[in-house]
Write an enzyme that holds these catalytic residues in place. Structure first.
Site, mmCIF file in Angstrom:
data_model
loop_
_atom_site.group_PDB
_atom_site.id
_atom_site.type_symbol
_atom_site.label_atom_id
_atom_site.label_comp_id
_atom_site.label_asym_id
_atom_site.label_seq_id
_atom_site.Cartn_x
_atom_site.Cartn_y
_atom_site.Cartn_z
ATOM 1 N N ASP A 189 -9.187 35.444 6.619
ATOM 2 C CA ASP A 189 -8.347 35.960 7.691
ATOM 3 C C ASP A 189 -6.919 35.454 7.537
ATOM 4 O OD1 ASP A 189 -7.213 36.758 10.077
ATOM 5 O OD2 ASP A 189 -8.918 36.159 11.308
ATOM 6 N N ASP A 212 -4.282 49.051 7.605
ATOM 7 C CA ASP A 212 -5.102 50.015 8.351
ATOM 8 C C ASP A 212 -4.320 50.462 9.587
ATOM 9 O OD1 ASP A 212 -7.061 51.360 9.880
ATOM 10 O OD2 ASP A 212 -8.653 50.105 9.039
ATOM 11 N N LYS A 216 -6.791 55.660 16.348
ATOM 12 C CA LYS A 216 -7.224 55.948 17.712
ATOM 13 C C LYS A 216 -6.505 55.025 18.695
ATOM 14 C CE LYS A 216 -11.816 57.638 16.396
ATOM 15 N NZ LYS A 216 -13.281 57.468 16.552
ATOM 16 N N THR A 285 1.749 53.007 -5.340
ATOM 17 C CA THR A 285 0.326 52.694 -5.423
ATOM 18 C C THR A 285 -0.516 53.970 -5.467
ATOM 19 O OG1 THR A 285 -0.022 52.634 -3.024
ATOM 20 C CG2 THR A 285 0.758 50.615 -4.070
ATOM 21 N N ARG A 286 -1.748 53.805 -5.892
ATOM 22 C CA ARG A 286 -2.679 54.936 -5.910
ATOM 23 C C ARG A 286 -2.887 55.474 -4.503
ATOM 24 N NH1 ARG A 286 -8.633 53.675 -7.994
ATOM 25 N NH2 ARG A 286 -8.427 52.240 -6.249
#
Length: 306
Positions: A189, A212, A216, A285-286
Site C-alpha cells: 500500500d 484506476d 461510478k 504506454t500500451r
C-alpha cells in the site's frame, strides 16, 4: 424328535412368533416414531454445526493461502497485515497468473531489488539507491514504461510501487535485461509507504500514471488523488519536486486538476493553470495507446511542491 415344518412362517409375517427384533404391538411402534421425531432436531442441529465447521475451515485455509508468499523470499501476500488499518483502500491486490519468466525474475531478483511495504521501518533511500535522486511511481502495471524511463535516465532512481505480482516480476525482468540498476520494486500500500516509511523531503518527484478512475459516483472516494493523499505526499517531497499525474479519464482529470490546484503545497507548472503537454520522458504506454485508439484524450498534470 418333531419334524421341522417344510415352509416355516417368514419372520415379520402376522403369524410369526415374537422376537427381540419384532415390534410386539402399537405401543412399540408409536414409541419408535416419537423417538425419531424427537431426534430429528438434534440431527438437523448436528448437520448445521458440521456445515458451519466446514465453512470455517475452508475460510481459514483460504486466508492462510492469501497470507503465504507465492515465491519463497518474494513479495509477501499482505506485507502490512490486513489488521493494519480499516480505511478504504484505493486498490485491490491482484495475484493473477505468473509466467515462468516472471516467476524466475521474482525468485532471482526480489531479494536484491524488491521490498515489502510493512510499515515497520523508515527507508534509507540514499543507501537503497546509492545516492541517486529518487522518484516514487505509484502503480506501474506491467512495468514497460517504468523500465524504459529507468533505462533512459540512469541518474534517477525509481521506487516503483504496485500490488500486481505478474507486473512486479515483469518489471524486475525488464530492468535486469536492460542492465538498469536504478529500479526498486515495492509491494503493498503506497499510503503506508508515504505515511510511515519515507523520511521528510526524501523524494525528488512523484508519478501517478493512469490510476484506476473508479468511474461510478459511489466509488469516487476510492480515487487516489484526493486532498488527504496530497497531505501525505507534500511532506516527503523536496521543495520543487514535481507531482506528475496522467489519465485518459476526463472526469478524473478534472478532479485531479481541481484538487491539486486547491492544495496550498502545490503549484501548477502550466502557465495557463491547466493541463501540460506530455513530457518527452514519459513513454507512450500500451494502456495509453489502447485509450487513444478508443478516442480517449490523455491529460498530463505537472505540479511543483512549494
Amino acid at each position: 424328535m418333531s419334524e421341522q415344518p417344510l415352509n416355516p412362517t417368514p419372520a415379520g409375517s402376522p403369524d410369526a412368533p415374537p422376537t427381540d427384533e419384532t415390534p410386539t404391538g402399537p405401543a412399540r411402534t408409536g414409541s419408535t416414531a416419537a423417538d425419531a421425531l424427537a431426534d430429528a432436531p438434534n440431527h438437523e442441529a448436528a448437520a448445521a454445526d458440521e456445515a458451519a465447521a466446514l465453512r470455517a475451515a475452508s475460510f481459514e485455509r483460504a486466508r492462510r493461502l492469501r497470507m503465504e508468499p507465492r515465491f519463497p523470499g518474494g513479495p509477501a501476500a499482505d506485507p502490512a497485515g490486513s489488521h493494519h488499518e480499516r480505511r478504504i483502500r484505493s486498490f485491490q491486490p491482484r495475484r493473477s497468473r505468473v509466467t515462468t519468466g516472471q516467476q524466475e525474475s521474482l525468485e532471482r531478483l526480489w531479494p536484491k531489488w524488491g521490498l515489502d511495504i510493512d510499515g515497520r521501518r523508515v527507508l534509507d533511500l540514499a543507501e537503497l539507491f546509492d545516492g541517486l535522486p529518487v522518484v516514487l511511481e505509484i502503480g506501474f502495471g506491467m512495468g514497460e514504461a517504468t523500465a524504459q524511463m529507468a533505462a533512459d535516465d540512469p541518474g534517477t532512481g525509481i521506487l516503483a510501487v504496485d500490488v500486481h505480482t505478474p507486473g512486479q516480476g515483469n518489471l524486475l525482468g525488464l530492468a535486469d535485461k536492460a542492465g538498469s540498476t536504478n529500479v526498486r520494486v515495492a509491494n503493498g500500500d503506497a499510503v503506508i509507504l508515504l505515511r510511515e516509511m519515507l523520511a521528510p523531503e526524501s523524494l525528488d518527484g512523484l508519478r501517478v500514471f493512469f490510476p484506476d478512475p473508479w468511474p461510478k459516483a459511489r466509488h469516487h472516494k476510492r480515487r487516489l488523488i484526493q486532498p488527504d493523499f496530497l497531505d501525505l505526499v507534500a511532506p516527503v517531497l523536496k521543495p520543487g519536486a514535481i507531482v506528475h499525474c496522467a489519465t485518459d479519464w476526463e472526469p478524473y482529470a478534472e478532479q485531479m486538476l481541481e484538487v491539486l490546484t486547491a492544495h496550498p503545497r502545490f503549484e501548477n507548472t502550466a502557465a495557463d493553470g491547466g493541463y501540460a503537454p506530455r513530457p518527452a520522458f514519459r513513454p507512450l504506454t500500451r494502456f495509453e495507446g489502447q485509450g487513444l485508439d478508443k478516442g480517449h484524450v490523455v491529460h498530463d498534470l505537472l505540479f511543483a511542491r512549494v
